[in-house]
Scaffold this active site. Structure first.
Site, mmCIF file in Angstrom:
data_model
loop_
_atom_site.group_PDB
_atom_site.id
_atom_site.type_symbol
_atom_site.label_atom_id
_atom_site.label_comp_id
_atom_site.label_asym_id
_atom_site.label_seq_id
_atom_site.Cartn_x
_atom_site.Cartn_y
_atom_site.Cartn_z
ATOM 1 N N CYS A 56 0.813 -1.204 0.000
ATOM 2 C CA CYS A 56 0.000 0.000 0.000
ATOM 3 C C CYS A 56 0.854 1.265 0.000
ATOM 4 O O CYS A 56 0.389 2.344 -0.384
ATOM 5 C CB CYS A 56 -0.949 0.020 1.197
ATOM 6 S SG CYS A 56 -0.120 -0.021 2.799
ATOM 7 N N ASN A 57 2.108 1.152 0.426
ATOM 8 C CA ASN A 57 2.962 2.336 0.526
ATOM 9 C C ASN A 57 4.072 2.393 -0.513
ATOM 10 O O ASN A 57 4.772 3.398 -0.591
ATOM 11 C CB ASN A 57 3.592 2.418 1.921
ATOM 12 C CG ASN A 57 2.593 2.825 2.976
ATOM 13 O OD1 ASN A 57 1.670 3.568 2.702
ATOM 14 N ND2 ASN A 57 2.757 2.301 4.182
ATOM 15 N N ARG A 58 4.242 1.354 -1.320
ATOM 16 C CA ARG A 58 5.357 1.367 -2.266
ATOM 17 C C ARG A 58 5.145 0.371 -3.393
ATOM 18 O O ARG A 58 4.496 -0.668 -3.211
ATOM 19 C CB ARG A 58 6.666 1.059 -1.555
ATOM 20 C CG ARG A 58 6.806 -0.376 -1.067
ATOM 21 C CD ARG A 58 8.102 -0.596 -0.290
ATOM 22 N NE ARG A 58 8.081 0.143 0.958
ATOM 23 C CZ ARG A 58 8.865 1.177 1.241
ATOM 24 N NH1 ARG A 58 9.769 1.558 0.360
ATOM 25 N NH2 ARG A 58 8.775 1.800 2.392
ATOM 26 N N SER A 121 9.468 2.626 6.368
ATOM 27 C CA SER A 121 8.014 2.475 6.408
ATOM 28 C C SER A 121 7.339 3.723 6.966
ATOM 29 O O SER A 121 7.950 4.532 7.659
ATOM 30 C CB SER A 121 7.629 1.272 7.281
ATOM 31 O OG SER A 121 8.126 0.074 6.739
ATOM 32 N N GLN A 132 5.953 -9.082 3.509
ATOM 33 C CA GLN A 132 5.619 -8.693 2.136
ATOM 34 C C GLN A 132 6.832 -8.851 1.219
ATOM 35 O O GLN A 132 6.697 -9.257 0.067
ATOM 36 C CB GLN A 132 5.091 -7.265 2.132
ATOM 37 C CG GLN A 132 3.752 -7.115 2.827
ATOM 38 C CD GLN A 132 3.370 -5.665 3.081
ATOM 39 O OE1 GLN A 132 4.228 -4.794 3.285
ATOM 40 N NE2 GLN A 132 2.075 -5.384 3.070
ATOM 41 N N MET A 205 -4.261 -6.922 7.316
ATOM 42 C CA MET A 205 -4.446 -5.565 7.831
ATOM 43 C C MET A 205 -5.789 -5.399 8.528
ATOM 44 O O MET A 205 -5.889 -4.781 9.590
ATOM 45 C CB MET A 205 -4.304 -4.545 6.693
ATOM 46 C CG MET A 205 -4.478 -3.097 7.153
ATOM 47 S SD MET A 205 -3.307 -2.594 8.448
ATOM 48 C CE MET A 205 -1.818 -2.405 7.457
ATOM 49 N N ILE A 206 -6.835 -5.954 7.950
ATOM 50 C CA ILE A 206 -8.157 -5.875 8.578
ATOM 51 C C ILE A 206 -8.151 -6.620 9.910
ATOM 52 O O ILE A 206 -8.734 -6.157 10.901
ATOM 53 C CB ILE A 206 -9.235 -6.451 7.638
ATOM 54 C CG1 ILE A 206 -9.497 -5.462 6.484
ATOM 55 C CG2 ILE A 206 -10.524 -6.723 8.389
ATOM 56 C CD1 ILE A 206 -10.115 -4.139 6.912
#
Length: 439
Positions: A56-58, A121, A132, A205-206
């Protein structure tokens, strides 16, 4: 061998750009095949090694290519990779390039180490990125794009991450994305315990978010998922904590959305699953009571236009990032220790990489030496078979090996001029210096 990392992350681009270059898990391996075919077709060389890390960030591409590959020269590999990424996502090179960072050689190694340790992060010290990265390496291995150099890089990366996490307190003072989601909800609602919470998706994540919200004992927790079985499994886990829970299919979301005060979504959908019209209907049914929506997905699950609605408080992963930066002073000492470890390990890896570059030369020299040895031995055997004096044969064998051993160096020295001759005069004594153990 050249190693290159090319990527885009939360430091260089907002979520609306990052979501455009994200790869879903099922597209990683086909993308690796296309990337390697693209690079090799231009370079006319062997297929380069490649790995894609997309979270989600990269989104990052790790590549390794031979020095003989002319694409590696100058900015060739960089531009070709950006071109491929832009075309594969239907973007213009000029629109994507300002957000892309390109890290060659030791910079690429250092970056991989820092990412695995959680230093790059949004949540400094978080551990999810390590898993990941391991998934990305596994996908590359299955796709056949993980060669000797990238495999060694990532194995060292995982070792460094283990060392850093085992010897520092890098994650001790981190505020997780899940905890940040709770804090955002508490900005709007005085108490989460009086609210009904909906989780969309049932992934890692959820699950993390659900655990944090469960600690606040909300009035109801529901899970909406594409497969009812997985959603029910998560709901059952939360029910064990004494919560009232339920689950339903994602297809029923339009009819159920209005029932919930807090909505947290994180799915692998490539398109938004909650649109403006759906939320407008939900707001009317709620008689304009406020709703908090947290979108942790990239690409986003919730259409950004929804944020304009008066009764909706929509937050993305970038909004959560502002919260997780708090407490940075407490982490400075651990970060300094981690960076020191990483610098040492980068130096070790670069030394390994440089020595790997001499392997073909060493192999060639050994083959040449074996050829000379075999030639002189065969001549000596023939002489012995004819009855020649063994002492004389041994002397000739030794003399022949010596002459052939020195021939190339002496010939180069005799014909060299200027700086080349001076360089040879400095290096040859070192090459032929007797071993200290020799008597």
């Amino acid at each position: 061998m050249q190693i290159l990392t090319l990527g885009i992350n939360h430091h260089t681009a907002p979520v609306e750009v990052r979501e455009q270059v994200a790869f879903s898990p099922e597209t990683i391996q086909p993308a690796l095949h296309h990337l390697r075919d693209h690079l090799s077709s231009v370079s006319k060389s062997t297929l380069p090694e490649a790995t894609i890390l997309s979270t989600c960030n990269r989104t990052e591409l790790y590549c390794a290519a031979n020095d003989e590959n002319q694409v590696v020269a100058s900015d060739g590999l960089k531009n070709l990779t950006i071109d491929w990424l832009a075309r594969s996502k239907g973007l213009d090179h000029s629109d994507l390039a300002p957000h892309v960072y390109v890290l060659p050689q030791s910079q690429a190694v250092r970056h991989a180490f820092r990412v695995a340790c959680g230093l790059d992060s949004m949540v400094v010290g978080e551990t999810q990125i390590l898993g990941q990265m391991k998934d990305a390496v596994r996908s590359a291995d299955e796709a056949g794009s993980l060669g000797t150099y990238l495999n060694q890089l990532f194995q060292k990366t995982f070792q460094v991450a283990k060392e850093v996490r085992g010897t520092t307190e890098i994650g001790a003072h981190s505020i997780s994305m899940a905890a940040a989601a709770v804090r955002l909800a508490e900005r709007i609602f005085e108490s989460v315990s009086q609210q009904k919470v909906l989780f969309i998706g049932a992934g890692e994540m959820i699950s993390l978010c659900a655990t944090h919200f469960a600690a606040r004992h909300p009035q109801l927790v529901a899970v909406a998922n594409r497969t009812l079985e997985r959603g029910q499994e998560l709901a059952d886990e939360l029910a064990e904590q004494g919560l009232k829970t339920e689950s339903f299919r994602l297809a029923d979301l339009p009819q159920r959305l209005h029932e919930f005060d807090i909505v947290v979504s994180c799915t692998a959908s490539s398109l938004p699953i909650i649109g403006l019209g759906m939320v407008e209907s939900a707001i009317r049914a709620r008689r304009h009571r406020p709703m908090v929506m947290v979108d942790l997905a990239v690409p986003r699950d919730i259409e950004p236009e929804i944020a304009r609605l008066n009764d909706i408080y929509l937050y993305t992963v970038d909004d959560l990032g502002e919260i997780v930066q708090s407490g940075s002073d407490l982490r400075k000492a651990a970060i300094g220790q981690a960076e020191a470890i990483i610098e040492t390990r980068v130096a070790h890896f670069m030394h390994w990489l440089e020595t790997r570059g001499t392997v073909p030369l060493i192999q060639d020299l050994r083959q040449r030496g074996d050829h000379l040895k075999d030639f002189e031995l065969e001549r000596a055997r023939r002489l012995l078979a004819r009855g020649e004096d063994p002492a004389l044969v041994l002397d000739q064998l030794a003399q022949g090996l010596t002459n052939k051993f020195l021939h190339g160096s002496l010939h180069a020295l005799q014909h060299a001029q200027g700086e080349e001759r001076e360089a040879l005069m400095k290096i040859l004594p070192q090459l032929f210096r007797a071993n200290p153990s020799d008597k």
